[in-house]
Design a protein around this motif. Sequence first.
Motif, short mmCIF file in Angstrom:
data_model
loop_
_atom_site.label_atom_id
_atom_site.label_comp_id
_atom_site.label_asym_id
_atom_site.label_seq_id
_atom_site.Cartn_x
_atom_site.Cartn_y
_atom_site.Cartn_z
N ASP A 57 0.79 -1.40 -0.05
CA ASP A 57 0.06 -0.11 0.05
C ASP A 57 0.58 1.28 0.13
N LEU A 58 0.37 2.15 -0.62
CA LEU A 58 1.04 3.59 -0.69
C LEU A 58 -0.25 4.67 -0.37
N VAL A 59 0.12 5.99 0.09
CA VAL A 59 -0.78 6.85 0.32
C VAL A 59 -0.65 8.04 -0.54
N LEU A 60 -1.77 8.50 -1.21
CA LEU A 60 -1.54 9.63 -1.96
C LEU A 60 -2.41 10.85 -1.14
N ARG A 61 -1.51 11.85 -1.16
CA ARG A 61 -1.92 13.18 -0.58
C ARG A 61 -2.19 14.17 -1.65
N SER A 62 -3.30 14.70 -1.73
CA SER A 62 -3.41 15.69 -2.87
C SER A 62 -3.92 17.05 -2.09
N PHE A 63 -3.43 18.32 -2.59
CA PHE A 63 -4.18 19.58 -2.01
C PHE A 63 -5.01 20.08 -3.12
N VAL A 64 -6.22 20.05 -2.67
CA VAL A 64 -7.15 20.59 -3.76
C VAL A 64 -7.71 22.04 -3.32
N ASN A 65 -7.14 23.11 -3.97
CA ASN A 65 -7.60 24.33 -3.74
C ASN A 65 -7.21 24.84 -2.20
N VAL A 66 -5.81 24.45 -1.87
CA VAL A 66 -5.34 24.81 -0.43
C VAL A 66 -4.36 25.84 -0.77
N LEU A 93 9.02 9.18 2.11
CA LEU A 93 8.79 9.49 0.70
C LEU A 93 8.77 8.96 -0.40
N VAL A 94 8.10 8.75 -1.24
CA VAL A 94 8.12 8.07 -2.70
C VAL A 94 8.32 9.07 -3.69
N ALA A 95 7.42 10.30 -3.75
CA ALA A 95 7.69 11.02 -4.78
C ALA A 95 6.90 12.27 -4.42
N VAL A 96 6.98 13.67 -4.85
CA VAL A 96 6.42 14.69 -4.65
C VAL A 96 6.29 15.67 -5.87
N ASP A 97 4.96 16.33 -6.10
CA ASP A 97 4.86 17.11 -7.05
C ASP A 97 4.37 18.40 -6.68
N LEU A 108 1.52 14.52 -3.02
CA LEU A 108 2.89 13.77 -2.47
C LEU A 108 2.22 12.13 -2.32
N LEU A 109 3.38 11.54 -2.66
CA LEU A 109 3.02 9.95 -2.38
C LEU A 109 4.08 9.37 -1.55
N MET A 110 3.47 8.65 -0.48
CA MET A 110 4.26 8.11 0.27
C MET A 110 4.10 6.76 1.00
N THR A 111 4.96 6.10 1.74
CA THR A 111 4.50 4.70 2.06
C THR A 111 3.10 4.72 3.11
N HIS A 112 2.75 3.64 3.20
CA HIS A 112 1.31 3.45 4.12
C HIS A 112 1.82 2.83 5.42
N LEU A 113 1.52 3.46 6.46
CA LEU A 113 1.86 2.87 8.13
C LEU A 113 0.70 2.15 8.54
N ALA A 114 0.84 1.28 9.23
CA ALA A 114 -0.19 0.41 9.97
C ALA A 114 -0.55 1.16 11.15
N GLY A 115 -1.91 0.72 11.34
CA GLY A 115 -2.21 1.31 12.89
C GLY A 115 -3.63 2.22 12.43
N ARG A 116 -4.08 2.80 13.40
CA ARG A 116 -5.34 3.65 13.10
C ARG A 116 -5.33 4.64 14.47
N THR A 117 -6.07 5.73 14.04
CA THR A 117 -6.15 6.74 15.05
C THR A 117 -7.18 6.53 16.02
N VAL A 118 -7.00 6.82 17.48
CA VAL A 118 -7.97 6.69 18.44
C VAL A 118 -8.13 7.93 19.04
N LEU A 119 -9.51 8.28 18.91
CA LEU A 119 -10.26 9.44 19.37
C LEU A 119 -11.14 9.17 20.48
#
Length: 318
Positions: A57-66, A93-97, A108-119
């Motif tokens: 798994d990878l994670v893609l992070r995109s900033f839309v109108n930020v 970090l895998v890649a960034v545009d 930004l493309l990055m590796t996926h980390l196991a686990g979950r948030t606890v709120l």
Amino acid sequence: MVTNHDEAAAVRPLTLAWVSRHLEAGERIVGTQALHGGITAEMRRLTIGRRDGGTRDLVLRSFVNVEHAEDRLHREAGALTLLTETGVPAPGLVAVDPTAAYCEYPSLLMTHLAGRTVLDDEGLETHVPLLARQLVAIHAVRPAVRPRKYVALTTAETVVIPKGVDVAVWTAAIDVIRKPAPPYEGRFLHRDFQPGNVLFDVPPSRPAGARITGVVDWAAASWGPTDLDVAHCSTTLALLHGPAWDLRFAEAYEDAGGVPAATASERLYWRVRSGLAFSEEVRLVSQPWREAGRTELTTRAVEERLDAYVTALMDALV
């Protein structure tokens, strides 16, 4: 064929092509899933099919109108690169545009980390010391090149006074941040360290054996006073779980070896500044909390907790 878990998970064509160019030979995207809980970015988990038949798994992070997306992604990429050489569990970090030269939006493309948030409230006695120790480890990072100095966006003019509060108390709090910031010895900061950006592994059969598996969202990484991070996490805990956890976290941070400002009045300055900063974004921060299951934390409920928190801080200043 790419499988989307929901429509929001669909990756736009240019971004899809960009991601594909950064995969290993013989790999391809076989699935996407929207990740919820973020405020400023679209987050997607991408399932990558490998040549051997397995997946990763990878994670893609995109900033839309930020606003300031380029700066934020440059800072995040720099922080992730720095942290690969430390014990802080951050994504790789895998890649960034950052300028959207290839993607539809800065990404930004990055590796996926196991686990979950606890709120939720369960397990706080275990989780708060873990959070404190993790923050001490972040502040211990010594980058060869310092990130940019912190920016405190909240000013006396931008604070939003909630309806129905004691205006005199809030006016006094606003007067606190009109004063110059206390002197400090700079440290590497996360700048948004709070439970929503920390991943836990919590064994169902042994909750006391919880451990932190990752810290995410490094787009505001900065150089500044440790009290900024401590106050931000303390305020978040107070709004999520009640005012007692503000001091509990600050104490746990010191117990773990963290070094806050020298005097109580200096520490209170940063806590007041953090509380007032939340006044501008109560609606933004409370929505992902409700999406995560804390449905009782309506915008109004969080405003009331924030008012109680600011009032308690001002009582402590007297």
